[in-house]
Write a protein that holds these residues in place. Structure first.
Motif, PDB file in Angstrom:
ATOM      1  N   SER A  29     -13.746  -5.827  -1.004  1.00  0.00           N
ATOM      2  CA  SER A  29     -13.502  -4.558  -1.671  1.00  0.00           C
ATOM      3  C   SER A  29     -13.826  -4.659  -3.149  1.00  0.00           C
ATOM      4  O   SER A  29     -13.599  -5.698  -3.779  1.00  0.00           O
ATOM      5  CB  SER A  29     -12.040  -4.149  -1.487  1.00  0.00           C
ATOM      6  OG  SER A  29     -11.769  -2.939  -2.153  1.00  0.00           O
ATOM      7  N   GLN A  31     -12.516  -2.364  -5.309  1.00  0.00           N
ATOM      8  CA  GLN A  31     -11.442  -1.665  -5.999  1.00  0.00           C
ATOM      9  C   GLN A  31     -10.103  -2.120  -5.431  1.00  0.00           C
ATOM     10  O   GLN A  31     -10.077  -2.935  -4.517  1.00  0.00           O
ATOM     11  CB  GLN A  31     -11.595  -0.145  -5.862  1.00  0.00           C
ATOM     12  CG  GLN A  31     -11.673   0.370  -4.443  1.00  0.00           C
ATOM     13  CD  GLN A  31     -13.091   0.608  -3.980  1.00  0.00           C
ATOM     14  OE1 GLN A  31     -13.949   0.972  -4.758  1.00  0.00           O
ATOM     15  NE2 GLN A  31     -13.348   0.386  -2.700  1.00  0.00           N
ATOM     16  N   ASP A  32      -9.010  -1.603  -5.995  1.00  0.00           N
ATOM     17  CA  ASP A  32      -7.685  -2.024  -5.532  1.00  0.00           C
ATOM     18  C   ASP A  32      -7.518  -1.775  -4.043  1.00  0.00           C
ATOM     19  O   ASP A  32      -6.968  -2.603  -3.313  1.00  0.00           O
ATOM     20  CB  ASP A  32      -6.585  -1.275  -6.290  1.00  0.00           C
ATOM     21  CG  ASP A  32      -6.429  -1.769  -7.716  1.00  0.00           C
ATOM     22  OD1 ASP A  32      -6.992  -2.837  -8.033  1.00  0.00           O
ATOM     23  OD2 ASP A  32      -5.769  -1.076  -8.508  1.00  0.00           O
ATOM     24  N   PHE A  33      -7.941  -0.622  -3.585  1.00  0.00           N
ATOM     25  CA  PHE A  33      -7.893  -0.289  -2.167  1.00  0.00           C
ATOM     26  C   PHE A  33      -8.884   0.822  -1.900  1.00  0.00           C
ATOM     27  O   PHE A  33      -9.385   1.478  -2.819  1.00  0.00           O
ATOM     28  CB  PHE A  33      -6.474   0.136  -1.724  1.00  0.00           C
ATOM     29  CG  PHE A  33      -5.844   1.203  -2.574  1.00  0.00           C
ATOM     30  CD1 PHE A  33      -6.197   2.543  -2.400  1.00  0.00           C
ATOM     31  CD2 PHE A  33      -4.905   0.886  -3.532  1.00  0.00           C
ATOM     32  CE1 PHE A  33      -5.626   3.532  -3.172  1.00  0.00           C
ATOM     33  CE2 PHE A  33      -4.328   1.873  -4.318  1.00  0.00           C
ATOM     34  CZ  PHE A  33      -4.684   3.207  -4.140  1.00  0.00           C
TER      35      PHE A  33
END
Length: 217
Positions: A29, A31-33
């Protein structure tokens, strides 16, 4: 100079290992999520607007509930993939609970996108996988409560409860959507059907036997 060469060689080996590990599972990923927008399919799922994300996107309830093993195989699978937890999108992990009636089996199958690590929570199991051609070596073991076993990605494997009590396992897989291809269903229940002639030659049996097996799927 020799020391520097050794350091450079080790650095190169570590870099190559990192590359191999990266390609062995889902993409990382950025990004954070990336909570899945289930309505939009790409290679995985598009990300939901972060402002719309809720705690429930990261949660699943019910893994403590036994599955219904009242079927011909005597097993029940409760998956926890991106379909159940949208927040697993891009994280490269999932899990599954499997319940086994006495002598119940999870029939030969494989996961095209994931290695599986299985832990016995209750009961005793026979587990095994088959190596690729040309060896086709069966590697099997009897597991007891608390034991762990690994099924490498893409290899055919199975589990069987060898006790007179119910059994339970929990598996972790290194894909948000590992997929499953059950050998019997893939071969004898494809749509459209694989030609009976082809299957008769593949299994070196009479065509009537192939038709009889197809009739069970």
């Amino acid at each position: 100079m020799a020391y520097i060469q050794v350091v450079l060689l080790l650095s190169l080996l570590l870099a190559l290992t990192s590359c191999f590990l990266t390609f062995a599972a889902d993409p990382a990923s950025l990004q954070d999520f990336c909570v899945a927008d289930i309505a939009v399919k790409l290679n995985g799922f598009a990300c939901k607007n972060p402002a719309w994300v809720q705690a429930n996107d990261f949660a699943f309830s019910g893994l403590h509930n036994p599955g219904n093993t009242g079927n011909p195989f005597g097993s029940a699978i409760t998956p926890v993939t991106v379909a159940q937890i949208p927040a697993l999108n891009t994280l490269g992990i999932s899990m599954v609970r499997i319940d086994y009636a006495p002598w119940g089996v999870v029939v030969p199958h494989y996961h095209p996108r994931a290695t599986e690590i299985i832990t016995v929570i209750e009961g005793s199991l026979e587990v095994g996988f088959v190596t690729s051609n040309p060896d086709n070596r069966l590697i099997s073991k009897t597991l007891q409560k608390g034991d762990v076993f690994v099924f490498p990605v893409g290899l055919v494997h199975y589990q069987r409860n060898i006790g007179n009590m119910n059994a339970v396992t929990i598996s972790g897989l290194n894909s948000q959507n590992p997929g499953v291809i059950t050998i019997g269903n893939a071969v004898f229940d494809s749509k459209p059907d694989i030609s009976t002639d082809i299957l008769a030659k593949a299994f070196q049996v009479n065509k009537n036997i192939v038709q009889q097996i197809k009739g069970k799927f």
